[in-house]
Design a protein around this motif. Structure first.
Motif, PDB file in Angstrom:
ATOM      1  N   TRP A  31      -8.493  70.629  58.121  1.00 17.34           N
ATOM      2  CA  TRP A  31      -8.480  69.189  58.195  1.00 17.34           C
ATOM      3  C   TRP A  31      -7.602  68.924  56.679  1.00 17.34           C
ATOM      4  O   TRP A  31      -7.313  69.648  55.547  1.00 17.34           O
ATOM      5  N   GLY A  32      -7.060  67.741  56.655  1.00 19.58           N
ATOM      6  CA  GLY A  32      -6.466  67.167  55.536  1.00 19.58           C
ATOM      7  C   GLY A  32      -5.110  67.728  55.245  1.00 19.58           C
ATOM      8  O   GLY A  32      -4.865  68.348  54.268  1.00 19.58           O
ATOM      9  N   THR A  33      -4.011  66.673  55.623  1.00 22.86           N
ATOM     10  CA  THR A  33      -2.749  66.902  55.116  1.00 22.86           C
ATOM     11  C   THR A  33      -2.664  66.470  53.506  1.00 22.86           C
ATOM     12  O   THR A  33      -3.531  65.481  53.473  1.00 22.86           O
ATOM     13  N   PRO A  34      -1.726  66.774  53.030  1.00 19.53           N
ATOM     14  CA  PRO A  34      -1.749  66.469  51.532  1.00 19.53           C
ATOM     15  C   PRO A  34      -1.817  64.991  51.431  1.00 19.53           C
ATOM     16  O   PRO A  34      -0.957  64.129  52.002  1.00 19.53           O
ATOM     17  N   TRP A  35      -2.751  64.360  50.562  1.00 20.31           N
ATOM     18  CA  TRP A  35      -3.179  62.904  50.171  1.00 20.31           C
ATOM     19  C   TRP A  35      -3.373  62.177  51.292  1.00 20.31           C
ATOM     20  O   TRP A  35      -3.443  61.030  51.289  1.00 20.31           O
ATOM     21  N   PRO A  85       3.824  69.622  54.996  1.00 25.65           N
ATOM     22  CA  PRO A  85       2.961  69.244  56.282  1.00 25.65           C
ATOM     23  C   PRO A  85       1.811  70.215  56.434  1.00 25.65           C
ATOM     24  O   PRO A  85       1.825  71.351  56.039  1.00 25.65           O
ATOM     25  N   GLY A  86       0.872  69.736  57.273  1.00 27.04           N
ATOM     26  CA  GLY A  86      -0.199  70.724  57.518  1.00 27.04           C
ATOM     27  C   GLY A  86      -1.615  70.625  56.693  1.00 27.04           C
ATOM     28  O   GLY A  86      -1.185  70.245  55.674  1.00 27.04           O
ATOM     29  N   PRO A  87      -2.660  70.876  57.353  1.00 27.43           N
ATOM     30  CA  PRO A  87      -3.717  70.696  56.609  1.00 27.43           C
ATOM     31  C   PRO A  87      -3.998  71.595  55.422  1.00 27.43           C
ATOM     32  O   PRO A  87      -3.618  72.811  55.405  1.00 27.43           O
ATOM     33  N   LEU A  88      -4.847  71.325  54.503  1.00 26.07           N
ATOM     34  CA  LEU A  88      -4.948  71.966  53.242  1.00 26.07           C
ATOM     35  C   LEU A  88      -6.413  72.757  53.238  1.00 26.07           C
ATOM     36  O   LEU A  88      -6.643  73.600  52.395  1.00 26.07           O
ATOM     37  N   TYR A  89      -7.407  71.982  54.036  1.00 28.07           N
ATOM     38  CA  TYR A  89      -8.523  72.413  53.841  1.00 28.07           C
ATOM     39  C   TYR A  89      -9.448  72.870  54.935  1.00 28.07           C
ATOM     40  O   TYR A  89      -8.929  72.554  56.164  1.00 28.07           O
ATOM     41  N   SER A  90     -10.398  73.614  54.733  1.00 31.00           N
ATOM     42  CA  SER A  90     -11.163  73.984  55.976  1.00 31.00           C
ATOM     43  C   SER A  90     -12.853  73.256  55.538  1.00 31.00           C
ATOM     44  O   SER A  90     -13.331  73.644  54.542  1.00 31.00           O
ATOM     45  N   ALA A 143     -11.004  63.060  50.780  1.00 30.55           N
ATOM     46  CA  ALA A 143      -9.637  62.990  50.615  1.00 30.55           C
ATOM     47  C   ALA A 143      -9.135  64.092  50.277  1.00 30.55           C
ATOM     48  O   ALA A 143      -9.683  65.036  49.510  1.00 30.55           O
ATOM     49  N   ALA A 144      -8.011  64.483  51.000  1.00 27.38           N
ATOM     50  CA  ALA A 144      -7.259  65.888  50.964  1.00 27.38           C
ATOM     51  C   ALA A 144      -6.253  65.722  49.757  1.00 27.38           C
ATOM     52  O   ALA A 144      -5.214  66.023  50.017  1.00 27.38           O
ATOM     53  N   ASN A 145      -6.854  65.778  48.465  1.00 28.85           N
ATOM     54  CA  ASN A 145      -5.863  65.549  47.210  1.00 28.85           C
ATOM     55  C   ASN A 145      -5.561  67.136  46.897  1.00 28.85           C
ATOM     56  O   ASN A 145      -6.332  67.858  47.001  1.00 28.85           O
ATOM     57  N   PRO A 146      -4.290  67.121  46.940  1.00 32.67           N
ATOM     58  CA  PRO A 146      -3.683  68.770  46.628  1.00 32.67           C
ATOM     59  C   PRO A 146      -4.067  68.922  45.234  1.00 32.67           C
ATOM     60  O   PRO A 146      -4.107  68.128  44.344  1.00 32.67           O
ATOM     61  N   ASP A 147      -4.243  70.350  44.928  1.00 29.52           N
ATOM     62  CA  ASP A 147      -4.350  70.826  43.540  1.00 29.52           C
ATOM     63  C   ASP A 147      -2.927  70.895  43.012  1.00 29.52           C
ATOM     64  O   ASP A 147      -2.160  72.109  43.218  1.00 29.52           O
ATOM     65  N   VAL A 148      -2.406  69.819  42.436  1.00 24.81           N
ATOM     66  CA  VAL A 148      -0.943  69.716  42.062  1.00 24.81           C
ATOM     67  C   VAL A 148      -0.711  70.780  40.883  1.00 24.81           C
ATOM     68  O   VAL A 148       0.486  71.473  40.933  1.00 24.81           O
ATOM     69  N   GLY A 149      -1.627  71.118  39.972  1.00 23.60           N
ATOM     70  CA  GLY A 149      -1.334  71.978  39.191  1.00 23.60           C
ATOM     71  C   GLY A 149      -1.443  73.446  39.453  1.00 23.60           C
ATOM     72  O   GLY A 149      -1.086  74.292  38.732  1.00 23.60           O
ATOM     73  N   GLY A 150      -2.071  73.688  40.638  1.00 22.45           N
ATOM     74  CA  GLY A 150      -2.106  75.141  41.116  1.00 22.45           C
ATOM     75  C   GLY A 150      -2.921  75.876  40.119  1.00 22.45           C
ATOM     76  O   GLY A 150      -4.018  75.503  39.721  1.00 22.45           O
ATOM     77  N   ASP A 151      -2.229  77.055  39.570  1.00 24.52           N
ATOM     78  CA  ASP A 151      -2.980  77.809  38.487  1.00 24.52           C
ATOM     79  C   ASP A 151      -2.602  77.399  37.333  1.00 24.52           C
ATOM     80  O   ASP A 151      -2.831  78.473  36.395  1.00 24.52           O
ATOM     81  N   TRP A 152      -1.991  76.287  37.040  1.00 20.00           N
ATOM     82  CA  TRP A 152      -1.595  75.967  35.871  1.00 20.00           C
ATOM     83  C   TRP A 152      -0.513  76.702  35.351  1.00 20.00           C
ATOM     84  O   TRP A 152      -0.217  76.917  34.154  1.00 20.00           O
ATOM     85  N   THR A 153       0.447  77.370  36.369  1.00 20.44           N
ATOM     86  CA  THR A 153       1.541  78.117  35.602  1.00 20.44           C
ATOM     87  C   THR A 153       2.893  77.032  35.602  1.00 20.44           C
ATOM     88  O   THR A 153       3.809  77.201  35.043  1.00 20.44           O
ATOM     89  N   PHE A 154       2.367  75.885  36.219  1.00 18.56           N
ATOM     90  CA  PHE A 154       3.489  74.830  36.184  1.00 18.56           C
ATOM     91  C   PHE A 154       4.669  75.227  37.050  1.00 18.56           C
ATOM     92  O   PHE A 154       5.683  74.835  36.662  1.00 18.56           O
ATOM     93  N   VAL A 155       4.678  75.649  37.987  1.00 17.98           N
ATOM     94  CA  VAL A 155       5.886  76.174  38.840  1.00 17.98           C
ATOM     95  C   VAL A 155       6.087  74.473  39.605  1.00 17.98           C
ATOM     96  O   VAL A 155       5.232  73.950  39.967  1.00 17.98           O
ATOM     97  N   PRO A 156       7.428  74.373  39.739  1.00 18.30           N
ATOM     98  CA  PRO A 156       7.637  72.894  40.394  1.00 18.30           C
ATOM     99  C   PRO A 156       7.118  72.796  41.857  1.00 18.30           C
ATOM    100  O   PRO A 156       6.949  73.880  42.658  1.00 18.30           O
ATOM    101  N   THR A 157       6.496  71.892  42.114  1.00 19.82           N
ATOM    102  CA  THR A 157       5.923  71.414  43.276  1.00 19.82           C
ATOM    103  C   THR A 157       6.306  70.105  43.733  1.00 19.82           C
ATOM    104  O   THR A 157       6.533  69.331  43.162  1.00 19.82           O
ATOM    105  N   GLY A 158       6.325  70.068  45.256  1.00 14.51           N
ATOM    106  CA  GLY A 158       6.409  68.892  45.804  1.00 14.51           C
ATOM    107  C   GLY A 158       5.217  68.216  46.216  1.00 14.51           C
ATOM    108  O   GLY A 158       5.414  67.197  46.920  1.00 14.51           O
ATOM    109  N   MET A 159       4.270  68.576  45.720  1.00 15.42           N
ATOM    110  CA  MET A 159       3.017  68.049  45.983  1.00 15.42           C
ATOM    111  C   MET A 159       2.788  66.858  45.284  1.00 15.42           C
ATOM    112  O   MET A 159       1.525  65.898  45.487  1.00 15.42           O
ATOM    113  N   GLY A 160       3.705  66.331  44.283  1.00 12.20           N
ATOM    114  CA  GLY A 160       3.642  65.017  43.625  1.00 12.20           C
ATOM    115  C   GLY A 160       3.951  63.947  44.190  1.00 12.20           C
ATOM    116  O   GLY A 160       3.812  62.733  43.461  1.00 12.20           O
ATOM    117  N   ASP A 161       4.165  63.960  45.836  1.00  8.34           N
ATOM    118  CA  ASP A 161       4.646  62.726  46.244  1.00  8.34           C
ATOM    119  C   ASP A 161       4.453  62.895  47.554  1.00  8.34           C
ATOM    120  O   ASP A 161       4.624  64.047  48.338  1.00  8.34           O
TER     121      ASP A 161
END
Length: 1007
Positions: free
Chosen positions: A62-66, A166-171, A142-160
């Motif tokens: 379930w849950g596409t990002p945001w 696309p696609g579900p994030l959670y089970s 709420a399918a909020n993505p973990d934008v920070g990931g493992d806090w290595t701060f690689v650029p991510t498109g999850m911020g918008d």
């Protein structure tokens, strides 16, 4: 013995993991699951209830990002569960290690009443129904993505939403009814507290072995095949060890329930509203079960959201406020940044926040609660006191990279001399869970041992993690009086501060700003957000000034509602992850759009008020919102022909460059577009360092060690490229224009000289810099090398300025290699100085440099743009315009006046006649910062003044309308004993101000 101890500890850990925790709930009954995916943004409960739910299952994705998925859960409570406590257990696919940075849910009854949040550390939902009866509830997930990931701060498109994949994030992992076994749960809490304490004790301490052997005997009594049946006997083996009292001199801790929730950060504002609702619902649920639980909640904005969006939660919250359990603290609209908001805006954080708490909840908080803002302005103590508050709490300076604050409890002295009692919790976190490690750390690191004995610990998961849990309250109860542990008492912040101040009334004094030795990049990241803030603050000044003038003159009604609404927008966006530029792209896009709406609405309000003040007819009337007359200096980049008594600017080619001359100063610009000379025509004094330059643009490599948008680390200084190549240079009116290109970016500049004449205006050189910025991990600076021998420099802050050293004698001095400035920075030696003013930037660095002579000169650099990769990988890409000016031969008074002129453009409207100023001040050191009508809508006029130069100032303030009464007030416009208001009559009043004193005067005028 050593091996035996390790074996026993391993046995305890495994029993807890494999035997006790699984037995807390059971038996179980599956819940039937159905789901509905809300299209787009979140929808109200009624829309979800009426939607077409489809069957779903545990294990289903379930849950596409945001996105938002509504789950419906149904079951029937088994009849043989009679007399037992039943809970529903829902796991949306959580990672228990990172509460607050992932999926979250809020459970509702079918009647739409929120029950509690569903989060990684609090997955249960209470079931209040009889055996044999149906159970049904909804969870808004709420399918909020973990934008920070493992806090290595690689650029991510999850911020918008526009860039998220696309696609579900959670089970969905779990959905079942279960019996809650309280004795097993209590045993789990016993074991956790005892093992946590044991691990903090030295292996040579008898108490450690006492705990270990008690736990060992407990395990011997626990039957793995009958955990529920043998749990009572197992618990009895721990009674003696848990009953031994703490040492009389044990450190004392006041534990305050808390949930630090960023008003926006790695999620948008709309998600914060839901995070607050989930957390507050959890807190209210805990209060129902534990009347001794106390929870402190700051940020009036969050309460306003509950009132607007979750009225049933707000109604219950209000009851708990009356009972003293739910405690409003902070007194501010949001937990704002305190470095960059202007003086009046920082005052309005208190005015707007406290008004809400007083009017809606009947509470006037006396604690300023800012655990996570990125350093604290030296202007803040005075504003705290003027807001009617007494105490200040923060934790953030424990993050300092080099220097450790020497105190946890102290008196903080601001720029005007005001002192407030301050506490930094030595637990060094605002998300404590009251573990043995945290309590021991608080006791070990507390700096005031022998003088004080009391510290505060805020406990609870923040940022949507759910706040305090029942497990944390169990830990507090067990450590209330426990040998080897600090004594823990759950109480309110007020109770802590009253006890701490009574115990330590002569706490040491720390003077000046509380500078955070990291997150220095927040003075520059997301330039558009910062420009929007600066512009909005000054537009609000203009709007209130002209609307007050029109209202007092009887020409127009005062737009109370519109101004209050706009102020709240500006105050929200001063939150300490919005204005500093450390949020995802979504947040900053919405902030920029909000500032555009604010600017358009305020421009219309200003024009309406100004037109009401002029007579119709041919001509033009000019309005000046600056507290200083415009002798010559227009707004930055404003440009105008010379007036009577002024000399026009002459521009001519001069060898390898151009000469700009207005008869007051002569400026040389070389063929690289660098200013190499600024000479006073009368004295011959040179402002630019010999062999140096001003207006040199520099690009640094900018790759922080840890926190991209937050940090500028000192190693950036070792790699720099001067932008010296010129694509085009040409003469323009009053100056020259230069175009350059570099990397993937381009810059164009206009360097123009103001008309010559007396005063600072004739010594002002203006710069308009337009940058098309498409860099990554780069830092753009504008460098001015000045022939001034300055031991220190002055930077404008709220209602005054702060002085910092230009040298690096100590580690504290060296750590301030990037600092915050408002409208101006001034460097000077006896008899001569220079000011660099700006209309939109906040970051700067000032250092001592060696000139061509064996002397020391000063380098001032404005920070223009950064390009961090996280959390917004395209931070500030696009077009930016910056305006700044150098005032040669300037003193502090010149800097103050030029700073206002740079940010308050002259305005003209069609019409004729003179507009009488509503207020005049006859001492330029006394600045009128705000003119408005009173918050209570009585029609009385409120003036906010301050002493701007750093010295004593007295003078008379004349008012256009006859005065009926004049009184000194606090920031909330409540009368206080006079400290600056000397006397008044019908035409004005006299004031006497100490250095940097802020004075609020309330006037009843004859209409």
């Amino acid at each position: 013995m050593h091996d035996d101890r390790i074996v026993t500890e391993d046995r305890i850990a495994r029993a807890l993991r494999d035997r006790l925790l699984p037995a807390v709930h059971g038996p179980t009954e599956p819940l039937r699951v159905s789901a509905w995916d809300a299209p787009g943004e979140p929808v109200p409960f009624a829309d979800a209830l009426a939607a077409d739910f489809v069957p779903a299952r545990v294990g289903g994705r379930w849950g596409t990002p945001w996105g938002t998925t509504w789950f419906r859960f149904d079951a029937t409570v088994p009849r043989d569960w009679a007399g037992r406590r039943v809970e529903a257990l829902v796991d949306l696919g959580f990672d228990a290690a990172t509460p607050g940075f992932q999926a979250e849910g809020l459970a509702f009854t079918l009647a739409g009443v929120p029950i509690k949040g569903v989060q990684p550390r609090t997955t249960h939902v209470p079931v209040d129904t009889a055996p044999g009866r149906p159970v049904s509830f909804l969870v808004e997930a709420a399918a909020n993505p973990d934008v920070g990931g493992d806090w290595t701060f690689v650029p991510t498109g999850m911020g918008d939403t526009a860039t998220a994949p696309p696609g579900p994030l959670y089970s969905l992992r779990r959905a079942e009814l279960a019996v809650w076994n309280p004795t097993v749960w209590e045993l789990v809490q016993d074991v956790r507290v005892m093992t946590g304490l044991m691990r903090q004790l030295d292996v040579r301490e008898p108490r450690r072995h006492d705990l270990l052997r008690s736990l060992e005997r407990m395990l011997d009594r626990l039957d793995p095949d009958d955990v529920i049946g043998t749990a009572p006997d197992a618990r009895s083996e721990l009674t003696a060890a848990l009953g031994r009292p703490a040492h009389p001199s044990a450190h004392r801790i006041v534990a305050v329930g808390h949930a630090h929730i960023d008003s926006a950060w790695l999620w948008p504002v709309r998600e914060t509203i839901r995070k607050v609702a989930r957390t507050v619902a959890n807190v209210l649920h805990l209060m129902h079960d534990d009347p001794g639980f106390v929870f402190a909640c700051p940020q009036a904005q969050h309460y306003q959201w509950m009132k607007d969006h979750y009225p049933s939660i707000f109604a219950e919250l209000r009851k708990r406020v009356e009972a003293g359990q739910f405690v409003p603290v902070g007194g501010m609209w949001v937990e704002s940044d305190t470095n960059m908001p202007g003086g009046e805006a920082l005052a309005r954080q208190f005015v707007t926040g406290k008004r809400f708490f007083i009017e809606e909840l009947g509470v006037d908080p006396e604690e300023v609660w800012l655990p996570d803002s990125f350093g604290y302005s030296a202007a803040l103590p005075q504003l705290v006191k003027l807001a009617g508050s007494r105490w200040f709490l923060s934790q953030k300076l424990s993050w300092n990279e080099v220097d450790r604050m020497p105190h946890h409890t102290f008196r903080w002295e601001g720029i005007d001399g005001t002192r407030i009692f301050t506490h930094f919790p030595p637990v060094e976190t605002y998300n404590a869970e009251l573990s043995g490690a945290e309590l021991a750390h608080a006791s070990r690191t507390y700096a005031e041992h022998g003088r004080g004995s009391l510290s505060l610990v805020p406990f609870g998961w923040g940022d949507g993690g759910g706040g305090p849990t029942r497990e944390m309250l169990a830990a507090a109860a067990r450590t209330a009086d426990l040998e080897g542990s600090p004594r823990v008492t759950v109480a309110s912040p007020r109770e802590f501060f009253e006890a701490a101040q009574a115990e330590y009334p002569d706490a040491p004094v720390w003077r000046g700003e509380l500078y955070l030795e990291m997150h220095r990049g927040t003075y520059t990241s997301q330039a558009r957000t910062k420009q929007g803030n600066r512009r909005s603050e000054h537009l609000l000044r203009e709007a209130e000034l002209w609307c007050t003038t029109a209202a007092v003159a009887g020409r127009a009604d005062y737009p109370y509602d519109a101004l209050e609404r706009i102020w709240k927008v500006v105050l929200l966006n001063q939150f300490h992850d919005i204005l500093p530029g450390s949020s995802i792209a979504w947040v900053h896009r919405e902030a920029e759009q909000a500032y555009e709406r604010v600017e358009a609405e305020l421009a219309a309000i200003i024009e309406t008020a100004q037109l009401a003040l002029v007579e119709p007819g041919a001509g033009e009337v000019t309005f000046n919102a600056s507290p200083y007359p415009r002798a010559g200096l227009a707004a930055l980049g404003g440009g105008r022909p010379a007036r009577a008594g002024e000399r026009a600017v002459e521009v001519r080619a001069d060898g390898d460059g151009y000469l700009l001359d207005n008869g007051t100063i002569r400026v040389r610009v070389d063929i690289r577009g660098l200013v190499t000379s600024i000479v006073d025509a009368a004295s011959g004094r040179e402002a630019v360092r010999r062999g140096g330059s001003a207006n040199r643009l520099q690009v640094h490599r900018d790759s922080p060690n840890r926190w991209d948008a937050w940090d500028v680390d000192e190693h950036y200084l070792r790699t720099v490229v001067d932008l010296l190549d010129v694509d085009r240079i040409a003469v323009v009116d009053r100056g020259v224009s230069i175009s350059r290109s570099f990397g993937d970016s381009a810059v164009s500049q206009r360097i123009t000289l103001c008309a010559g004449g007396p005063g600072a205006a004739g010594r002002t050189l203006e710069f308009e810099t337009v940058v098309d910025w498409y860099e990554s991990e780069k830092f753009l600076k504008a460098c001015f090398e000045l022939d001034v021998h300055a031991e220190q420099y002055a930077s404008e802050t709220q209602f005054g300025h702060v002085v910092r050293p230009t040298h690096r004698n100590t580690s504290w001095d060296a750590a301030k290699f990037e600092t915050c400035v408002h409208r101006w920075v001034h460097v000077g030696e006896t008899g001569y100085g220079a000011a660099l003013v700006n209309d939109s930037t906040y970051g700067q660095d000032v250092s001592r440099t060696s000139g061509a002579d064996p002397t020391t000169t000063t380098q001032v650099r404005l920070s223009l743009l950064r390009s961090p990769r996280f959390p917004d990988p395209v931070t500030d890409h696009g077009r930016h315009t910056f305006r700044y000016a150098l005032v040669a031969g300037a003193g502090i008074a010149d800097a103050v006046a030029a700073g206002y002129a740079a940010n308050l453009p002259l305005r003209s409207v069609a019409g004729r006649g003179d507009v009488e100023p509503i207020v005049r001040v006859h001492n330029p050191a006394i600045v009128v910062e705000s003119v408005k009508l009173a918050e209570d809508r009585s029609g009385e006029v409120v003036l906010r003044l301050y002493e701007a130069y750093g010295g004593r100032a007295g003078g008379r303030v004349e008012v256009a309308s006859p005065i009926v009464r004049a009184m000194e007030t606090d920031l909330l416009e409540r009368e206080v004993p006079a400290t600056g208001l000397v006397a008044s009559d019908r035409t004005g009043f006299a004031v006497s101000l100490r250095p940097f004193q802020v004075l609020t005067v309330r006037l009843g005028l004859l209409r």
